[in-house]
Enzyme design. Sequence first.
Site, PDB file in Angstrom:
ATOM      1  N   ASP A   1     -13.135  79.995  18.558  1.00 29.91           N
ATOM      2  CA  ASP A   1     -12.599  81.316  18.233  1.00 29.91           C
ATOM      3  C   ASP A   1     -12.841  82.288  19.387  1.00 29.91           C
ATOM      4  O   ASP A   1     -13.877  82.921  19.454  1.00 29.91           O
ATOM      5  CB  ASP A   1     -13.266  81.813  16.953  1.00 29.91           C
ATOM      6  CG  ASP A   1     -12.722  83.137  16.459  1.00 29.91           C
ATOM      7  OD1 ASP A   1     -11.634  83.535  16.881  1.00 29.91           O
ATOM      8  OD2 ASP A   1     -13.409  83.770  15.638  1.00 29.91           O
TER       9      ASP A   1
ATOM     10  N   ASP B   1     -12.239  87.791  23.851  1.00 34.77           N
ATOM     11  CA  ASP B   1     -13.578  88.281  23.503  1.00 34.77           C
ATOM     12  C   ASP B   1     -14.170  87.402  22.401  1.00 34.77           C
ATOM     13  O   ASP B   1     -13.452  86.674  21.714  1.00 34.77           O
ATOM     14  CB  ASP B   1     -13.528  89.734  23.063  1.00 34.77           C
ATOM     15  CG  ASP B   1     -12.753  89.925  21.767  1.00 34.77           C
ATOM     16  OD1 ASP B   1     -11.610  89.440  21.698  1.00 34.77           O
ATOM     17  OD2 ASP B   1     -13.288  90.538  20.822  1.00 34.77           O
TER      18      ASP B   1
ATOM     19  N   HIS C   1     -17.973  82.552  14.180  1.00 34.99           N
ATOM     20  CA  HIS C   1     -18.810  83.729  13.910  1.00 34.99           C
ATOM     21  C   HIS C   1     -20.255  83.366  13.581  1.00 34.99           C
ATOM     22  O   HIS C   1     -21.090  84.280  13.476  1.00 34.99           O
ATOM     23  CB  HIS C   1     -18.247  84.590  12.769  1.00 34.99           C
ATOM     24  CG  HIS C   1     -16.944  85.263  13.096  1.00 34.99           C
ATOM     25  ND1 HIS C   1     -16.538  86.420  12.487  1.00 34.99           N
ATOM     26  CD2 HIS C   1     -15.959  84.953  13.962  1.00 34.99           C
ATOM     27  CE1 HIS C   1     -15.359  86.789  12.955  1.00 34.99           C
ATOM     28  NE2 HIS C   1     -14.988  85.895  13.858  1.00 34.99           N
TER      29      HIS C   1
ATOM     30  N   HIS D   1      -7.150  85.714  21.807  1.00 39.68           N
ATOM     31  CA  HIS D   1      -8.068  86.751  22.309  1.00 39.68           C
ATOM     32  C   HIS D   1      -9.207  86.091  23.078  1.00 39.68           C
ATOM     33  O   HIS D   1      -9.627  84.966  22.771  1.00 39.68           O
ATOM     34  CB  HIS D   1      -8.601  87.637  21.178  1.00 39.68           C
ATOM     35  CG  HIS D   1      -9.429  86.935  20.141  1.00 39.68           C
ATOM     36  ND1 HIS D   1     -10.783  86.728  20.269  1.00 39.68           N
ATOM     37  CD2 HIS D   1      -9.087  86.404  18.940  1.00 39.68           C
ATOM     38  CE1 HIS D   1     -11.249  86.117  19.202  1.00 39.68           C
ATOM     39  NE2 HIS D   1     -10.233  85.894  18.379  1.00 39.68           N
TER      40      HIS D   1
ATOM     41  N   GLU E   1     -10.575  91.748  19.899  1.00 41.60           N
ATOM     42  CA  GLU E   1     -10.202  91.370  18.537  1.00 41.60           C
ATOM     43  C   GLU E   1     -11.424  91.296  17.636  1.00 41.60           C
ATOM     44  O   GLU E   1     -11.391  91.742  16.486  1.00 41.60           O
ATOM     45  CB  GLU E   1      -9.462  90.029  18.548  1.00 41.60           C
ATOM     46  CG  GLU E   1      -8.785  89.690  17.219  1.00 41.60           C
ATOM     47  CD  GLU E   1      -9.681  89.018  16.207  1.00 41.60           C
ATOM     48  OE1 GLU E   1      -9.331  89.011  15.017  1.00 41.60           O
ATOM     49  OE2 GLU E   1     -10.762  88.508  16.595  1.00 41.60           O
ATOM     50  N   GLU E   2     -12.506  90.730  18.142  1.00 43.30           N
ATOM     51  CA  GLU E   2     -13.700  90.575  17.312  1.00 43.30           C
ATOM     52  C   GLU E   2     -14.356  91.913  16.992  1.00 43.30           C
ATOM     53  O   GLU E   2     -15.148  92.016  16.058  1.00 43.30           O
ATOM     54  CB  GLU E   2     -14.716  89.658  17.997  1.00 43.30           C
ATOM     55  CG  GLU E   2     -14.217  88.246  18.274  1.00 43.30           C
ATOM     56  CD  GLU E   2     -13.998  87.414  17.011  1.00 43.30           C
ATOM     57  OE1 GLU E   2     -14.048  87.986  15.901  1.00 43.30           O
ATOM     58  OE2 GLU E   2     -13.770  86.211  17.139  1.00 43.30           O
TER      59      GLU E   2
END
Length: 455
Positions: free
Chosen positions: A125, A94, A422, A92, A156-157
Amino acid sequence: MTIPTLTEAELRAAVERELPGVRADLERLVRIPGIAFDGFDHSHVERSAEAVAELLRGCNLDVRIVRSGGQPAVIGKRPAPPGAPTVLLYAHHDVQPVGDRALWESEPFEPVERDGRLYGRGAADDKAGIMAHVAALRAFGDALPVGVVLFIEGEEEYGSDSLERLLAEHRDEIASDVIVIADSTNWDVGVPALTTSLRGIVNCFVEVRTLGQAVHSGMFGGAVPDALTTLARLIATLHDDAGNVAVAGLVARETATVDYPEDRLRAEAGLADGVSFIGSGRLTDRIWSKPALDVLGIDAPPTNEAPNALVPTAKAKLSLRLAPGDDRKRAYAALTAHLEKNVPWGAQVTVTFEHDGDPCVIDASGPMFDAARAAFRSAWDGTDPVDIGIGGSIPFIATFQEMFPQAAILVTGVEDPHARAHGPNESLHLGEFARACLAEALLLANVARAGGSAD
Protein backbone atom coordinates in the site's frame (compact mmCIF):
# COMPACT_ATOMS: atom_id res chain seq x y z
CA MET A 1 -11.21 1.54 -36.20
CA THR A 2 -9.21 -1.32 -34.69
CA ILE A 3 -6.13 -0.24 -32.75
CA PRO A 4 -3.21 -2.68 -33.10
CA THR A 5 -1.63 -3.94 -29.91
CA LEU A 6 0.51 -6.79 -28.60
CA THR A 7 -1.03 -10.24 -28.30
CA GLU A 8 -1.67 -11.84 -24.94
CA ALA A 9 1.25 -14.21 -25.45
CA GLU A 10 3.55 -11.30 -26.26
CA LEU A 11 2.38 -9.39 -23.19
CA ARG A 12 2.83 -12.40 -20.93
CA ALA A 13 6.41 -12.79 -22.14
CA ALA A 14 7.08 -9.06 -21.83
CA VAL A 15 5.76 -8.82 -18.26
CA GLU A 16 7.76 -11.87 -17.21
CA ARG A 17 10.85 -10.28 -18.75
CA GLU A 18 10.30 -7.02 -16.86
CA LEU A 19 9.38 -8.42 -13.45
CA PRO A 20 12.91 -8.70 -11.97
CA GLY A 21 13.62 -5.05 -12.71
CA VAL A 22 10.17 -4.04 -11.48
CA ARG A 23 10.75 -5.80 -8.18
CA ALA A 24 14.17 -4.20 -7.75
CA ASP A 25 12.63 -0.76 -8.30
CA LEU A 26 9.82 -1.57 -5.90
CA GLU A 27 12.37 -2.41 -3.23
CA ARG A 28 14.12 0.90 -3.85
CA LEU A 29 10.83 2.72 -3.32
CA VAL A 30 10.11 0.79 -0.11
CA ARG A 31 13.42 1.96 1.34
CA ILE A 32 12.21 5.59 1.23
CA PRO A 33 10.18 6.42 4.39
CA GLY A 34 7.86 8.89 2.69
CA ILE A 35 5.39 9.66 5.50
CA ALA A 36 3.24 12.76 4.94
CA PHE A 37 1.95 12.97 8.52
CA ASP A 38 2.81 15.98 10.67
CA GLY A 39 5.93 15.51 12.76
CA PHE A 40 7.79 13.39 10.20
CA ASP A 41 10.66 14.40 7.94
CA HIS A 42 8.93 15.41 4.73
CA SER A 43 12.18 15.49 2.80
CA HIS A 44 11.63 11.75 2.40
CA VAL A 45 8.29 12.44 0.67
CA GLU A 46 10.20 14.73 -1.70
CA ARG A 47 12.74 11.94 -2.33
CA SER A 48 9.91 9.52 -2.97
CA ALA A 49 8.33 11.85 -5.53
CA GLU A 50 11.67 12.28 -7.30
CA ALA A 51 12.17 8.51 -7.42
CA VAL A 52 8.71 8.03 -8.93
CA ALA A 53 9.34 10.79 -11.46
CA GLU A 54 12.55 9.08 -12.53
CA LEU A 55 10.70 5.78 -13.03
CA LEU A 56 8.07 7.45 -15.19
CA ARG A 57 10.65 9.27 -17.29
CA GLY A 58 12.18 5.86 -17.93
CA CYS A 59 8.85 4.88 -19.51
CA ASN A 60 9.11 7.78 -21.98
CA LEU A 61 6.49 9.90 -20.25
CA ASP A 62 6.46 13.67 -20.02
CA VAL A 63 6.78 14.09 -16.25
CA ARG A 64 6.17 16.90 -13.78
CA ILE A 65 6.16 17.07 -9.98
CA VAL A 66 3.23 19.23 -8.86
CA ARG A 67 1.73 20.42 -5.59
CA SER A 68 -1.01 22.70 -4.35
CA GLY A 69 -0.17 23.55 -0.78
CA GLY A 70 0.48 19.95 0.21
CA GLN A 71 2.89 17.12 -0.52
CA PRO A 72 4.27 16.51 -4.03
CA ALA A 73 2.35 14.50 -6.59
CA VAL A 74 3.79 13.23 -9.85
CA ILE A 75 2.05 13.52 -13.22
CA GLY A 76 3.38 11.60 -16.20
CA LYS A 77 1.75 11.68 -19.60
CA ARG A 78 2.02 10.08 -23.03
CA PRO A 79 -0.53 11.10 -25.69
CA ALA A 80 -2.88 8.58 -27.23
CA PRO A 81 -2.34 7.17 -30.72
CA PRO A 82 -4.94 8.44 -33.22
CA GLY A 83 -8.39 7.11 -32.36
CA ALA A 84 -7.28 5.50 -29.09
CA PRO A 85 -8.68 6.23 -25.63
CA THR A 86 -6.68 7.72 -22.75
CA VAL A 87 -6.33 5.92 -19.43
CA LEU A 88 -5.51 7.61 -16.13
CA LEU A 89 -3.48 5.36 -13.82
CA TYR A 90 -3.61 6.39 -10.15
CA ALA A 91 -1.53 5.26 -7.17
CA HIS A 92 0.13 6.99 -4.22
CA HIS A 93 3.75 7.04 -3.11
CA ASP A 94 3.33 8.11 0.54
CA VAL A 95 2.99 5.52 3.30
CA GLN A 96 1.59 5.09 6.78
CA PRO A 97 3.76 5.56 9.88
CA VAL A 98 5.22 2.26 11.10
CA GLY A 99 3.84 2.41 14.65
CA ASP A 100 5.60 0.28 17.26
CA ARG A 101 8.75 -1.03 15.59
CA ALA A 102 8.98 -3.81 18.18
CA LEU A 103 5.98 -5.44 16.48
CA TRP A 104 7.81 -5.72 13.16
CA GLU A 105 9.68 -8.93 12.43
CA SER A 106 12.13 -7.03 10.20
CA GLU A 107 13.03 -3.41 9.57
CA PRO A 108 9.95 -1.72 8.04
CA PHE A 109 11.95 0.21 5.44
CA GLU A 110 14.28 -2.61 4.46
CA PRO A 111 12.34 -4.96 2.14
CA VAL A 112 12.73 -8.63 2.98
CA GLU A 113 11.21 -11.69 1.27
CA ARG A 114 9.77 -14.44 3.46
CA ASP A 115 7.66 -17.34 2.16
CA GLY A 116 6.85 -15.68 -1.13
CA ARG A 117 5.89 -12.32 0.37
CA LEU A 118 7.84 -9.05 0.31
CA TYR A 119 7.71 -7.35 3.71
CA GLY A 120 8.08 -3.62 4.25
CA ARG A 121 6.02 -0.50 4.85
CA GLY A 122 4.38 0.50 1.58
CA ALA A 123 5.32 -2.74 -0.17
CA ALA A 124 1.61 -3.37 -0.76
CA ASP A 125 0.00 0.00 0.00
CA ASP A 126 0.66 1.50 -2.44
CA LYS A 127 4.14 1.35 -3.94
CA ALA A 128 3.24 -1.94 -5.57
CA GLY A 129 0.36 -0.06 -7.22
CA ILE A 130 2.87 2.34 -8.74
CA MET A 131 5.04 -0.50 -9.95
CA ALA A 132 2.10 -2.39 -11.48
CA HIS A 133 1.56 0.70 -13.65
CA VAL A 134 5.26 0.84 -14.48
CA ALA A 135 5.37 -2.88 -15.28
CA ALA A 136 2.54 -2.53 -17.80
CA LEU A 137 4.21 0.46 -19.49
CA ARG A 138 7.56 -1.32 -19.67
CA ALA A 139 5.89 -4.40 -21.14
CA PHE A 140 4.48 -2.36 -24.03
CA GLY A 141 7.56 -0.22 -24.57
CA ASP A 142 7.00 1.92 -27.67
CA ALA A 143 3.92 -0.12 -28.65
CA LEU A 144 1.58 1.37 -26.04
CA PRO A 145 -1.90 1.26 -27.67
CA VAL A 146 -3.57 3.90 -25.47
CA GLY A 147 -2.76 7.31 -24.13
CA VAL A 148 -1.80 7.29 -20.45
CA VAL A 149 -1.76 9.82 -17.64
CA LEU A 150 -0.12 8.63 -14.44
CA PHE A 151 -1.20 10.53 -11.35
CA ILE A 152 0.86 9.43 -8.33
CA GLU A 153 -0.29 11.21 -5.19
CA GLY A 154 1.91 12.09 -2.23
CA GLU A 155 -0.45 12.43 0.74
CA GLU A 156 -3.20 9.83 0.36
CA GLU A 157 -2.45 8.24 3.72
CA TYR A 158 -2.70 11.66 5.38
CA GLY A 159 -6.12 12.44 3.97
CA SER A 160 -5.48 13.83 0.45
CA ASP A 161 -6.06 17.37 1.70
CA SER A 162 -4.69 19.04 -1.43
CA LEU A 163 -5.83 16.44 -3.97
CA GLU A 164 -9.07 18.15 -4.96
CA ARG A 165 -7.17 21.38 -5.69
CA LEU A 166 -4.59 19.45 -7.70
CA LEU A 167 -7.26 17.72 -9.75
CA ALA A 168 -9.00 21.04 -10.42
CA GLU A 169 -5.75 22.79 -11.41
CA HIS A 170 -4.73 19.97 -13.79
CA ARG A 171 -8.19 18.89 -14.89
CA ASP A 172 -7.62 19.32 -18.63
CA GLU A 173 -4.23 17.63 -18.43
CA ILE A 174 -5.52 14.50 -16.71
CA ALA A 175 -8.93 14.15 -18.40
CA SER A 176 -9.30 10.52 -19.47
CA ASP A 177 -11.77 7.98 -20.80
CA VAL A 178 -10.89 5.35 -18.21
CA ILE A 179 -9.51 5.78 -14.68
CA VAL A 180 -7.67 2.89 -12.99
CA ILE A 181 -7.19 3.35 -9.26
CA ALA A 182 -4.70 0.77 -8.04
CA ASP A 183 -5.26 1.17 -4.30
CA SER A 184 -7.62 -1.61 -3.28
CA THR A 185 -7.42 -5.35 -2.69
CA ASN A 186 -8.32 -8.68 -4.22
CA TRP A 187 -10.85 -11.06 -2.74
CA ASP A 188 -8.24 -13.67 -1.81
CA VAL A 189 -4.92 -15.04 -2.93
CA GLY A 190 -5.77 -16.52 -6.31
CA VAL A 191 -9.09 -14.64 -6.69
CA PRO A 192 -9.05 -11.18 -8.30
CA ALA A 193 -11.61 -8.47 -7.57
CA LEU A 194 -13.08 -5.21 -8.79
CA THR A 195 -14.05 -2.84 -5.99
CA THR A 196 -17.51 -1.41 -6.68
CA SER A 197 -18.36 0.36 -3.41
CA LEU A 198 -16.44 2.05 -0.61
CA ARG A 199 -17.59 3.43 2.71
CA GLY A 200 -17.16 7.08 3.57
CA ILE A 201 -15.58 8.45 6.73
CA VAL A 202 -16.16 11.05 9.43
CA ASN A 203 -13.48 11.47 12.09
CA CYS A 204 -14.01 13.70 15.09
CA PHE A 205 -13.01 14.29 18.71
CA VAL A 206 -15.42 14.24 21.65
CA GLU A 207 -14.35 15.84 24.92
CA VAL A 208 -16.25 15.80 28.21
CA ARG A 209 -15.65 18.01 31.24
CA THR A 210 -17.03 17.43 34.72
CA LEU A 211 -14.69 19.54 36.88
CA GLY A 212 -12.66 22.71 36.75
CA GLN A 213 -9.62 20.81 38.04
CA ALA A 214 -8.65 17.40 39.41
CA VAL A 215 -9.83 16.77 42.98
CA HIS A 216 -9.17 14.10 45.62
CA SER A 217 -10.96 10.87 44.68
CA GLY A 218 -11.56 9.89 48.30
CA MET A 219 -12.93 13.24 49.41
CA PHE A 220 -15.25 13.73 46.43
CA GLY A 221 -15.71 10.33 44.77
CA GLY A 222 -19.22 8.92 45.03
CA ALA A 223 -20.91 12.26 44.55
CA VAL A 224 -18.82 13.97 41.88
CA PRO A 225 -18.48 12.26 38.47
CA ASP A 226 -15.04 11.93 36.92
CA ALA A 227 -14.60 12.67 33.23
CA LEU A 228 -13.24 9.25 32.26
CA THR A 229 -16.24 7.37 33.65
CA THR A 230 -18.50 9.92 32.02
CA LEU A 231 -16.75 9.49 28.66
CA ALA A 232 -16.89 5.70 28.98
CA ARG A 233 -20.65 5.79 29.57
CA LEU A 234 -21.12 8.15 26.63
CA ILE A 235 -19.06 5.91 24.32
CA ALA A 236 -21.14 2.92 25.46
CA THR A 237 -24.26 4.54 23.98
CA LEU A 238 -22.80 4.42 20.44
CA HIS A 239 -23.72 0.73 19.95
CA ASP A 240 -26.63 -1.50 20.87
CA ASP A 241 -26.14 -4.73 22.78
CA ALA A 242 -25.38 -6.64 19.56
CA GLY A 243 -22.72 -4.15 18.51
CA ASN A 244 -24.70 -2.37 15.79
CA VAL A 245 -24.14 1.38 15.54
CA ALA A 246 -26.93 3.07 17.53
CA VAL A 247 -26.69 6.59 16.09
CA ALA A 248 -30.06 7.51 14.61
CA GLY A 249 -30.20 8.73 11.02
CA LEU A 250 -27.31 6.78 9.50
CA VAL A 251 -27.77 4.76 6.31
CA ALA A 252 -27.35 0.96 6.51
CA ARG A 253 -27.56 -1.37 3.51
CA GLU A 254 -27.64 -5.10 2.82
CA THR A 255 -26.20 -5.47 -0.67
CA ALA A 256 -23.39 -8.04 -0.53
CA THR A 257 -23.61 -10.99 -2.88
CA VAL A 258 -20.77 -12.92 -1.25
CA ASP A 259 -19.95 -13.55 2.38
CA TYR A 260 -16.86 -14.13 4.46
CA PRO A 261 -16.55 -17.52 6.08
CA GLU A 262 -16.34 -16.72 9.80
CA ASP A 263 -13.11 -18.64 10.32
CA ARG A 264 -11.44 -16.79 7.45
CA LEU A 265 -12.41 -13.33 8.73
CA ARG A 266 -11.38 -14.30 12.26
CA ALA A 267 -7.96 -15.40 11.04
CA GLU A 268 -7.42 -12.41 8.74
CA ALA A 269 -8.40 -9.92 11.44
CA GLY A 270 -6.36 -11.69 14.12
CA LEU A 271 -9.39 -11.85 16.41
CA ALA A 272 -8.37 -13.03 19.87
CA ASP A 273 -9.63 -16.38 21.14
CA GLY A 274 -13.14 -16.12 22.57
CA VAL A 275 -13.91 -12.69 21.09
CA SER A 276 -17.19 -12.55 19.16
CA PHE A 277 -18.03 -10.59 16.03
CA ILE A 278 -20.23 -7.55 16.54
CA GLY A 279 -23.29 -6.37 14.63
CA SER A 280 -25.89 -8.35 12.74
CA GLY A 281 -26.41 -9.54 9.19
CA ARG A 282 -23.90 -10.86 6.70
CA LEU A 283 -20.30 -10.24 7.66
CA THR A 284 -19.64 -8.62 4.28
CA ASP A 285 -22.56 -6.22 4.81
CA ARG A 286 -21.22 -5.35 8.26
CA ILE A 287 -17.83 -4.35 6.87
CA TRP A 288 -18.85 -3.04 3.43
CA SER A 289 -22.31 -1.50 3.47
CA LYS A 290 -23.28 -0.73 7.07
CA PRO A 291 -21.86 2.00 9.30
CA ALA A 292 -19.06 1.28 11.75
CA LEU A 293 -18.08 3.47 14.69
CA ASP A 294 -14.84 2.96 16.55
CA VAL A 295 -12.80 4.65 19.26
CA LEU A 296 -9.29 5.22 17.89
CA GLY A 297 -7.73 6.78 20.97
CA ILE A 298 -8.33 8.41 24.34
CA ASP A 299 -6.49 11.28 25.99
CA ALA A 300 -6.30 10.63 29.73
CA PRO A 301 -3.61 10.24 32.40
CA PRO A 302 -1.46 7.15 31.80
CA THR A 303 -2.09 4.45 34.37
CA ASN A 304 1.43 4.48 35.80
CA GLU A 305 1.22 8.23 36.44
CA ALA A 306 -2.41 8.55 37.56
CA PRO A 307 -2.85 10.05 41.05
CA ASN A 308 -5.79 9.27 43.31
CA ALA A 309 -7.74 12.15 41.81
CA LEU A 310 -10.90 12.56 39.78
CA VAL A 311 -10.05 13.37 36.16
CA PRO A 312 -11.64 16.69 35.11
CA THR A 313 -11.59 16.20 31.32
CA ALA A 314 -11.29 13.26 28.94
CA LYS A 315 -11.16 13.18 25.16
CA ALA A 316 -11.65 10.43 22.58
CA LYS A 317 -11.10 10.24 18.84
CA LEU A 318 -14.01 8.62 17.01
CA SER A 319 -14.01 7.23 13.49
CA LEU A 320 -17.35 6.72 11.77
CA ARG A 321 -17.41 4.75 8.51
CA LEU A 322 -20.42 5.57 6.36
CA ALA A 323 -22.42 3.15 4.25
CA PRO A 324 -22.51 3.81 0.51
CA GLY A 325 -25.37 6.21 -0.13
CA ASP A 326 -24.95 8.16 3.12
CA ASP A 327 -23.99 11.85 3.29
CA ARG A 328 -20.91 12.86 5.30
CA LYS A 329 -22.32 16.19 6.55
CA ARG A 330 -25.63 14.70 7.59
CA ALA A 331 -23.81 11.82 9.30
CA TYR A 332 -21.57 14.21 11.27
CA ALA A 333 -24.63 16.16 12.38
CA ALA A 334 -26.33 12.92 13.48
CA LEU A 335 -23.27 11.80 15.46
CA THR A 336 -22.91 15.20 17.12
CA ALA A 337 -26.59 15.23 18.07
CA HIS A 338 -26.29 11.74 19.56
CA LEU A 339 -23.28 12.69 21.68
CA GLU A 340 -24.87 15.90 22.93
CA LYS A 341 -28.13 14.11 23.77
CA ASN A 342 -26.60 11.13 25.56
CA VAL A 343 -23.80 12.65 27.64
CA PRO A 344 -24.57 11.58 31.24
CA TRP A 345 -24.94 13.62 34.41
CA GLY A 346 -25.14 16.96 32.68
CA ALA A 347 -21.42 16.93 31.79
CA GLN A 348 -20.15 19.49 29.32
CA VAL A 349 -19.46 17.94 25.92
CA THR A 350 -17.58 19.37 22.94
CA VAL A 351 -17.46 17.68 19.52
CA THR A 352 -14.68 18.81 17.17
CA PHE A 353 -14.57 17.84 13.50
CA GLU A 354 -11.30 16.37 12.14
CA HIS A 355 -11.91 15.22 8.56
CA ASP A 356 -14.41 13.43 6.36
CA GLY A 357 -14.84 11.81 2.97
CA ASP A 358 -17.70 10.68 0.78
CA PRO A 359 -18.68 7.05 0.24
CA CYS A 360 -19.14 5.92 -3.31
CA VAL A 361 -20.86 3.32 -5.46
CA ILE A 362 -19.56 2.43 -8.92
CA ASP A 363 -21.78 1.12 -11.69
CA ALA A 364 -19.43 -1.61 -12.90
CA SER A 365 -21.14 -2.26 -16.20
CA GLY A 366 -20.17 -1.46 -19.76
CA PRO A 367 -17.37 -2.28 -22.20
CA MET A 368 -14.50 -0.99 -20.07
CA PHE A 369 -15.55 -3.11 -17.11
CA ASP A 370 -15.90 -6.07 -19.45
CA ALA A 371 -12.36 -5.31 -20.63
CA ALA A 372 -11.13 -5.32 -17.01
CA ARG A 373 -12.87 -8.57 -16.11
CA ALA A 374 -11.47 -10.28 -19.19
CA ALA A 375 -7.97 -9.08 -18.28
CA PHE A 376 -8.29 -10.37 -14.71
CA ARG A 377 -9.69 -13.68 -15.88
CA SER A 378 -6.71 -14.20 -18.19
CA ALA A 379 -4.11 -13.09 -15.65
CA TRP A 380 -5.57 -15.37 -12.97
CA ASP A 381 -5.70 -18.34 -15.37
CA GLY A 382 -9.46 -18.51 -15.85
CA THR A 383 -10.63 -17.41 -12.38
CA ASP A 384 -13.48 -14.92 -12.65
CA PRO A 385 -13.06 -11.68 -10.68
CA VAL A 386 -15.42 -10.95 -7.80
CA ASP A 387 -17.20 -7.61 -7.37
CA ILE A 388 -16.50 -6.50 -3.80
CA GLY A 389 -17.11 -3.62 -1.46
CA ILE A 390 -14.45 -2.15 0.77
CA GLY A 391 -14.99 -1.13 4.34
CA GLY A 392 -12.23 1.44 4.09
CA SER A 393 -12.51 4.80 2.41
CA ILE A 394 -10.96 6.38 -0.67
CA PRO A 395 -12.93 9.63 -0.63
CA PHE A 396 -11.36 11.10 -3.74
CA ILE A 397 -13.04 8.45 -5.93
CA ALA A 398 -16.24 10.44 -5.47
CA THR A 399 -14.29 13.50 -6.61
CA PHE A 400 -13.17 11.67 -9.75
CA GLN A 401 -16.79 10.64 -10.37
CA GLU A 402 -17.94 14.25 -10.08
CA MET A 403 -15.15 15.74 -12.20
CA PHE A 404 -15.12 13.07 -14.92
CA PRO A 405 -18.67 11.71 -15.04
CA GLN A 406 -18.20 10.05 -18.45
CA ALA A 407 -15.09 8.10 -17.41
CA ALA A 408 -15.23 4.44 -16.41
CA ILE A 409 -13.60 4.14 -12.97
CA LEU A 410 -11.92 0.80 -12.29
CA VAL A 411 -10.79 0.29 -8.70
CA THR A 412 -8.20 -2.47 -8.69
CA GLY A 413 -5.47 -3.51 -6.31
CA VAL A 414 -2.36 -5.50 -5.61
CA GLU A 415 -3.19 -6.36 -2.00
CA ASP A 416 -4.76 -9.49 -0.58
CA PRO A 417 -6.45 -10.12 2.78
CA HIS A 418 -3.11 -11.03 4.37
CA ALA A 419 -1.25 -7.85 3.33
CA ARG A 420 -1.70 -6.11 6.73
CA ALA A 421 -1.73 -2.67 5.16
CA HIS A 422 -1.42 0.07 7.82
CA GLY A 423 -0.28 -2.50 10.38
CA PRO A 424 3.01 -4.09 11.45
CA ASN A 425 4.58 -6.53 8.99
CA GLU A 426 2.85 -5.18 5.90
CA SER A 427 3.61 -7.42 2.95
CA LEU A 428 3.00 -8.08 -0.73
CA HIS A 429 2.28 -11.54 -2.16
CA LEU A 430 4.78 -11.68 -4.99
CA GLY A 431 2.80 -14.20 -7.03
CA GLU A 432 -0.31 -12.02 -6.86
CA PHE A 433 1.78 -8.97 -7.74
CA ALA A 434 2.98 -10.68 -10.91
CA ARG A 435 -0.64 -11.44 -11.84
CA ALA A 436 -1.65 -7.84 -11.13
CA CYS A 437 1.12 -6.56 -13.41
CA LEU A 438 0.01 -8.87 -16.20
CA ALA A 439 -3.65 -7.96 -15.62
CA GLU A 440 -2.91 -4.26 -16.03
CA ALA A 441 -1.03 -4.83 -19.28
CA LEU A 442 -3.90 -6.96 -20.61
CA LEU A 443 -6.37 -4.34 -19.41
CA LEU A 444 -4.68 -1.58 -21.42
CA ALA A 445 -4.73 -3.80 -24.51
CA ASN A 446 -8.41 -4.63 -23.97
CA VAL A 447 -9.29 -0.98 -23.39
CA ALA A 448 -7.55 -0.07 -26.65
CA ARG A 449 -9.62 -2.64 -28.52
CA ALA A 450 -12.87 -1.65 -26.78
CA GLY A 451 -12.22 2.06 -27.29
CA GLY A 452 -11.21 1.64 -30.91
CA SER A 453 -14.23 -0.54 -31.63
CA ALA A 454 -16.51 2.05 -30.02
CA ASP A 455 -15.30 4.62 -32.54
